[in-house]
Design an enzyme around this catalytic site. Structure first.
Site, PDB file in Angstrom:
ATOM      1  N   SER A 154       0.866  -1.180   0.000  1.00 42.94           N
ATOM      2  CA  SER A 154       0.000   0.000   0.000  1.00 42.94           C
ATOM      3  C   SER A 154       0.899   1.225   0.000  1.00 42.94           C
ATOM      4  O   SER A 154       2.069   1.140   0.399  1.00 42.94           O
ATOM      5  CB  SER A 154      -0.859  -0.023   1.268  1.00 42.94           C
ATOM      6  OG  SER A 154      -1.403   1.260   1.513  1.00 42.94           O
ATOM      7  N   TYR A 167      -1.659  -1.091  10.391  1.00 43.34           N
ATOM      8  CA  TYR A 167      -1.814  -1.421   8.968  1.00 43.34           C
ATOM      9  C   TYR A 167      -0.631  -0.875   8.180  1.00 43.34           C
ATOM     10  O   TYR A 167      -0.010  -1.598   7.382  1.00 43.34           O
ATOM     11  CB  TYR A 167      -3.135  -0.838   8.448  1.00 43.34           C
ATOM     12  CG  TYR A 167      -3.372  -1.061   6.968  1.00 43.34           C
ATOM     13  CD1 TYR A 167      -3.907  -2.251   6.494  1.00 43.34           C
ATOM     14  CD2 TYR A 167      -3.072  -0.056   6.041  1.00 43.34           C
ATOM     15  CE1 TYR A 167      -4.138  -2.436   5.134  1.00 43.34           C
ATOM     16  CE2 TYR A 167      -3.307  -0.241   4.678  1.00 43.34           C
ATOM     17  CZ  TYR A 167      -3.844  -1.435   4.237  1.00 43.34           C
ATOM     18  OH  TYR A 167      -4.068  -1.622   2.888  1.00 43.34           O
TER      19      TYR A 167
HETATM   20  P1  NDP Z   1     -11.320  -6.473   1.461  1.00 40.97           P
HETATM   21  O1  NDP Z   1     -11.482  -6.047   2.877  1.00 40.97           O
HETATM   22  O2  NDP Z   1     -12.383  -6.177   0.470  1.00 40.97           O
HETATM   23  O3  NDP Z   1     -11.011  -8.040   1.423  1.00 40.97           O
HETATM   24  C1  NDP Z   1     -10.072  -8.569   2.309  1.00 40.97           C
HETATM   25  C2  NDP Z   1     -10.026 -10.063   2.160  1.00 40.97           C
HETATM   26  O4  NDP Z   1      -9.137 -10.577   3.158  1.00 40.97           O
HETATM   27  C3  NDP Z   1     -11.369 -10.706   2.373  1.00 40.97           C
HETATM   28  O5  NDP Z   1     -11.499 -11.824   1.523  1.00 40.97           O
HETATM   29  C4  NDP Z   1     -11.302 -11.169   3.825  1.00 40.97           C
HETATM   30  O6  NDP Z   1     -12.140 -12.288   3.970  1.00 40.97           O
HETATM   31  C5  NDP Z   1      -9.824 -11.523   3.948  1.00 40.97           C
HETATM   32  N1  NDP Z   1      -9.331 -11.486   5.315  1.00 40.97           N
HETATM   33  C6  NDP Z   1      -9.304 -10.419   6.150  1.00 40.97           C
HETATM   34  N2  NDP Z   1      -8.864 -10.784   7.352  1.00 40.97           N
HETATM   35  C7  NDP Z   1      -8.605 -12.117   7.286  1.00 40.97           C
HETATM   36  C8  NDP Z   1      -8.145 -13.073   8.219  1.00 40.97           C
HETATM   37  N3  NDP Z   1      -7.883 -12.754   9.496  1.00 40.97           N
HETATM   38  N4  NDP Z   1      -7.998 -14.356   7.817  1.00 40.97           N
HETATM   39  C9  NDP Z   1      -8.293 -14.701   6.549  1.00 40.97           C
HETATM   40  N5  NDP Z   1      -8.728 -13.844   5.622  1.00 40.97           N
HETATM   41  C10 NDP Z   1      -8.891 -12.564   5.990  1.00 40.97           C
HETATM   42  O7  NDP Z   1      -9.920  -5.834   1.008  1.00 40.97           O
HETATM   43  P2  NDP Z   1      -9.365  -5.395  -0.428  1.00 40.97           P
HETATM   44  O8  NDP Z   1      -9.795  -6.355  -1.463  1.00 40.97           O
HETATM   45  O9  NDP Z   1      -9.610  -3.958  -0.562  1.00 40.97           O
HETATM   46  O10 NDP Z   1      -7.794  -5.531  -0.158  1.00 40.97           O
HETATM   47  C11 NDP Z   1      -7.002  -6.576  -0.686  1.00 40.97           C
HETATM   48  C12 NDP Z   1      -5.550  -6.210  -0.454  1.00 40.97           C
HETATM   49  O11 NDP Z   1      -5.237  -4.991  -1.132  1.00 40.97           O
HETATM   50  C13 NDP Z   1      -5.205  -5.965   1.013  1.00 40.97           C
HETATM   51  O12 NDP Z   1      -3.905  -6.476   1.263  1.00 40.97           O
HETATM   52  C14 NDP Z   1      -5.192  -4.454   1.133  1.00 40.97           C
HETATM   53  O13 NDP Z   1      -4.344  -4.028   2.184  1.00 40.97           O
HETATM   54  C15 NDP Z   1      -4.641  -4.069  -0.229  1.00 40.97           C
HETATM   55  N6  NDP Z   1      -4.949  -2.702  -0.635  1.00 40.97           N
HETATM   56  C16 NDP Z   1      -6.240  -2.356  -0.935  1.00 40.97           C
HETATM   57  C17 NDP Z   1      -6.538  -1.066  -1.352  1.00 40.97           C
HETATM   58  C18 NDP Z   1      -7.936  -0.653  -1.697  1.00 40.97           C
HETATM   59  O14 NDP Z   1      -8.160   0.548  -1.977  1.00 40.97           O
HETATM   60  N7  NDP Z   1      -8.904  -1.550  -1.736  1.00 40.97           N
HETATM   61  C19 NDP Z   1      -5.479  -0.027  -1.462  1.00 40.97           C
HETATM   62  C20 NDP Z   1      -4.155  -0.502  -1.111  1.00 40.97           C
HETATM   63  C21 NDP Z   1      -3.929  -1.793  -0.717  1.00 40.97           C
HETATM   64  P3  NDP Z   1     -12.925 -12.762   5.299  1.00 40.97           P
HETATM   65  O15 NDP Z   1     -13.574 -11.549   5.882  1.00 40.97           O
HETATM   66  O16 NDP Z   1     -13.866 -13.795   4.759  1.00 40.97           O
HETATM   67  O17 NDP Z   1     -11.868 -13.357   6.167  1.00 40.97           O
END
Ligand code: NDP
Length: 250
Positions: A154, A167
């Site tokens: 990020s 984070y």
């Molecule tokens: P979302 O919150 O939409 O999705 C996150 C995913 O991670 C979900 O599938 C969630 O599933 C899973 N997850 C979260 N915590 C856990 C856990 N403890 N164990 C297992 N699975 C977990 O996030 P994004 O799609 O937006 O983000 C994806 C990546 O991109 C991340 O690394 C984020 O930091 C990065 N990012 C995103 C940006 C954005 O603007 N969207 C910008 C910069 C970076 P569940 O709840 O079912 O566990």
């Protein structure tokens, strides 16, 4: 330009790719897209119902064989990570790629006020689980012809920003893990590693970090998929160790 034009249907044919955070957002889109391009995907996230929905969609629209591991990465330990590697080897006999995508956002709060337990949970979910999975999966990836590891970073993982707390720190650590690994693997291994910063992308995490923003003003996860597929495939060749901004390739 190569990446913008990179769209071959079968670029991930018969690859086996592990995706963390595959139940929603960018990880879900990657799971669906990698499967459409021929990969057998292994899906990790906590929400079993959402994972099953992704599984069903892949089963009904592709010829590939997905599997799901409903699991909370905050509780991952080295033994479970090794069991997952063993299960993947039993099921497919190989592993070609890992997309480390799952992350917890945690609270937007000053370091002075940041809750200690939440700090541990965010670092554990975002960094330590990736370290355990890297150790467990590396032997399988090294046995593959073109192993790939894609970490998710990020912009707050390159320059600190007030109130992004654990984070932001977890994303600095992710960059460090990727770079350290890249330097270790460059001379001795076929495995290629990268970090991708998606930049503002239309997901639940983005909406929770920027509640006042109109989601339509940021790109959808699908717009990043040519880049993700390119990096996961053998088309990316010897490209290695870079931290890439996805919005440069939109
Ligand atoms: P979302 O919150 O939409 O999705 C996150 C995913 O991670 C979900 O599938 C969630 O599933 C899973 N997850 C979260 N915590 C856990 C856990 N403890 N164990 C297992 N699975 C977990 O996030 P994004 O799609 O937006 O983000 C994806 C990546 O991109 C991340 O690394 C984020 O930091 C990065 N990012 C995103 C940006 C954005 O603007 N969207 C910008 C910069 C970076 P569940 O709840 O079912 O566990």
């Amino acid at each position: 330009e190569i990446i913008e034009q990179f769209n071959p249907d079968n670029c991930l044919q018969d690859r086996v790719i592990l995706i963390t955070g595959a139940s929603a957002g960018i990880g879900k889109e990657a799971a669906l897209e990698f499967a459409r391009r021929g990969a057998h995907v292994v899906l990790i996230a906590r929400n079993q119902e959402n994972l099953e929905a992704v599984y069903d969609e892949i089963e009904s629209t592709t010829q590939t064989r997905p599997i799901i591991f409903p699991y909370d990465l905050n509780t991952l330990n080295p033994d479970i990570a090794r069991e997952m590697a063993y299960a993947i080897e039993q099921e497919y006999g190989r592993l070609d790629g890992v997309l480390f995508n799952a992350s917890a956002l945690g609270s937007k709060m000053s370091i002075a006020q940041y809750p200690e337990q939440q700090w541990l949970d965010v670092i554990n979910t975002n960094v330590n689980s990736a370290f355990y999975l890297t150790k467990a999966m590396l032997p399988l990836l090294e046995a593959a012809p073109a192993g790939r590891m894609l970490f998710t970073t990020s912009s707050v993982g390159r320059k600190g920003r007030a109130y992004w707390g654990a984070y932001a720190v977890s994303k600095f650590a992710t960059e460090g893990l990727m770079e350290t690994l890249a330097d270790e693997l460059k001379a001795t291994s076929n495995v290629r590693v990268f970090a991708v910063n998606p930049g503002g992308t239309r997901t639940a995490m983005r909406a929770s970090a920027y509640p006042g923003e109109n989601p339509e003003t940021v790109p959808a996860p699908s717009e990043h998929m040519p880049l993700y597929c390119y990096l996961m495939s053998d088309a990316s060749g010897d490209y290695h160790g870079a931290s890439i901004d996805a919005y440069d390739y939109l």
